[in-house]
Scaffold this motif. Sequence first.
Motif, PDB file in Angstrom:
ATOM      1  N   GLU A 215      -2.306   2.476  20.058  1.00 11.15           N
ATOM      2  CA  GLU A 215      -2.929   1.357  19.358  1.00 11.15           C
ATOM      3  C   GLU A 215      -2.526   0.027  19.973  1.00 11.15           C
ATOM      4  OE1 GLU A 215      -2.115   1.566  15.228  1.00 11.15           O
ATOM      5  OE2 GLU A 215      -3.217   3.439  14.915  1.00 11.15           O
ATOM      6  N   TRP A 216      -1.278  -0.061  20.437  1.00 14.12           N
ATOM      7  CA  TRP A 216      -0.835  -1.322  21.030  1.00 14.12           C
ATOM      8  C   TRP A 216      -1.631  -1.622  22.294  1.00 14.12           C
ATOM      9  CZ3 TRP A 216       0.952  -3.225  25.596  1.00 14.12           C
ATOM     10  CH2 TRP A 216       1.496  -4.517  25.565  1.00 14.12           C
ATOM     11  N   ALA A 217      -1.927  -0.610  23.091  1.00 13.86           N
ATOM     12  CA  ALA A 217      -2.694  -0.810  24.326  1.00 13.86           C
ATOM     13  C   ALA A 217      -4.072  -1.387  24.020  1.00 13.86           C
ATOM     14  CB  ALA A 217      -2.826   0.509  25.086  1.00 13.86           C
ATOM     15  N   GLN A 218      -4.706  -0.894  22.953  1.00 16.68           N
ATOM     16  CA  GLN A 218      -6.012  -1.410  22.569  1.00 16.68           C
ATOM     17  C   GLN A 218      -5.910  -2.863  22.118  1.00 16.68           C
ATOM     18  OE1 GLN A 218      -7.787   1.316  19.765  1.00 16.68           O
ATOM     19  NE2 GLN A 218      -7.298   3.101  21.031  1.00 16.68           N
ATOM     20  N   PHE A 219      -4.864  -3.155  21.345  1.00 13.48           N
ATOM     21  CA  PHE A 219      -4.636  -4.543  20.924  1.00 13.48           C
ATOM     22  C   PHE A 219      -4.421  -5.443  22.132  1.00 13.48           C
ATOM     23  CE2 PHE A 219      -0.929  -7.384  20.642  1.00 13.48           C
ATOM     24  CZ  PHE A 219      -1.494  -8.449  19.935  1.00 13.48           C
ATOM     25  N   PHE A 220      -3.613  -4.984  23.066  1.00 17.27           N
ATOM     26  CA  PHE A 220      -3.309  -5.771  24.262  1.00 17.27           C
ATOM     27  C   PHE A 220      -4.571  -6.074  25.067  1.00 17.27           C
ATOM     28  CE2 PHE A 220      -2.538  -5.205  28.905  1.00 17.27           C
ATOM     29  CZ  PHE A 220      -1.953  -6.434  29.166  1.00 17.27           C
ATOM     30  N   LEU A 221      -5.389  -5.069  25.297  1.00 16.96           N
ATOM     31  CA  LEU A 221      -6.611  -5.262  26.088  1.00 16.96           C
ATOM     32  C   LEU A 221      -7.605  -6.160  25.357  1.00 16.96           C
ATOM     33  CD1 LEU A 221      -7.065  -1.657  27.518  1.00 16.96           C
ATOM     34  CD2 LEU A 221      -6.252  -3.678  28.741  1.00 16.96           C
ATOM     35  N   ASP A 222      -7.703  -6.003  24.048  1.00 13.84           N
ATOM     36  CA  ASP A 222      -8.598  -6.870  23.273  1.00 13.84           C
ATOM     37  C   ASP A 222      -8.140  -8.323  23.330  1.00 13.84           C
ATOM     38  OD1 ASP A 222     -10.160  -4.742  22.597  1.00 13.84           O
ATOM     39  OD2 ASP A 222      -9.344  -4.494  20.573  1.00 13.84           O
ATOM     40  N   THR A 223      -6.827  -8.518  23.255  1.00 21.39           N
ATOM     41  CA  THR A 223      -6.286  -9.879  23.328  1.00 21.39           C
ATOM     42  C   THR A 223      -6.528 -10.478  24.704  1.00 21.39           C
ATOM     43  OG1 THR A 223      -4.550  -9.283  21.741  1.00 21.39           O
ATOM     44  CG2 THR A 223      -4.203 -11.274  23.048  1.00 21.39           C
ATOM     45  N   TRP A 224      -6.279  -9.710  25.734  1.00 16.28           N
ATOM     46  CA  TRP A 224      -6.457 -10.173  27.112  1.00 16.28           C
ATOM     47  C   TRP A 224      -7.914 -10.550  27.381  1.00 16.28           C
ATOM     48  CZ3 TRP A 224      -4.913  -6.649  31.884  1.00 16.28           C
ATOM     49  CH2 TRP A 224      -4.867  -7.436  33.051  1.00 16.28           C
ATOM     50  N   THR A 251       4.371 -10.270  20.362  1.00 19.89           N
ATOM     51  CA  THR A 251       4.049  -8.851  20.206  1.00 19.89           C
ATOM     52  C   THR A 251       3.743  -8.191  21.549  1.00 19.89           C
ATOM     53  OG1 THR A 251       1.780  -9.519  19.696  1.00 19.89           O
ATOM     54  CG2 THR A 251       3.216  -8.995  17.848  1.00 19.89           C
ATOM     55  N   ILE A 252       3.393  -8.987  22.532  1.00 23.35           N
ATOM     56  CA  ILE A 252       3.148  -8.454  23.882  1.00 23.35           C
ATOM     57  C   ILE A 252       4.441  -8.474  24.687  1.00 23.35           C
ATOM     58  CG2 ILE A 252       1.930  -8.860  26.060  1.00 23.35           C
ATOM     59  CD1 ILE A 252      -0.465  -9.791  24.404  1.00 23.35           C
TER      60      ILE A 252
END
Length: 325
Positions: A215-224, A251-252
Amino acid sequence: MHFAYPPRKSSHPPAYPARGLSRSLSYNQRRQLKIGAIILCSLVFLILVLSRLFSNGIERVPPGTPEVVIVTLIDEENMSKDYIAKVQDNRNEYAARQGYATFFPTVSSYPSIHDSPRTWSLVPALRHALTLHPHSTYFFALSPHALIMNPTLNLRTHILAPKRLEKLMLRDKPVVPPDSVIKTFGNLKGDRIDLVLTQDGEGLCPGSFVLKNGEWAQFFLDTWFDPLYRSYNFQKAEAHALEHIVQWHPTILTKLALIPQRTLNTYNTDIASRGGADALYQDGDFVVRLVGCDTDAARSCEGEFEAMRVKLGARKMREGLKGGG
């Protein structure tokens, strides 16, 4: 007129249990039923919890799932078919040796970047890879202008195993050199890391990095990939956007590990501002990038790739001679 007499009562009435005994048995039965119901409910709950835990573990890693997926974005408008084939061969050969998978999305597959620089396509390409390989653990994003030079190195043992990662992590290091006030954390554990990056003399290097699925990877890519950042017109597009979110999103930063550049990101050219001789490829290094070849009209990415490919071939021959001897 005569009516029949009512039947005479029996002189031997049936025996009845004592009133107190009847109540006692009824109470004990109810109590046993309650205890039995509680035990049964507890067992059912325990079985459900255990089945959920074990079934989730099985579903997350189906048989044959590759632990690592190598993602290389192909710019078909600026790369010849021969060049693309050589890039794919380099990744496929390494993946076959290590039991990994490869994914070669094309820039044209992601029209959502609109007027942004084409290099932004890397981010939706990674989201695409996560969708296609939801059970894989790691995604190794590698620029097309790069070669895997040491296919004997396994990503887990070379970098990703928690204990190994803890030895490699650069702690209390400015995120953007040389003097960023935001620094990497000094107390992170290897099993809590979801993003592995290197940096050179100019900044973070998204041309070769590893992202852990979740889930964190998805959050990271969405933020980026936030449209706001794409509208900022950063000088180095997604690279500068990455530096921005790493520095200003705790959080990143709490999931980031910076590792020595040579471990994952050496260069074939001596560029003083990007590490100079210290960043130059040496025999045995894992990856070499042809950094800057696609932005310098005096250089040829395809020509430099072929030169490094010849070195790789010579190294393989030496290894074969050693193995045979």
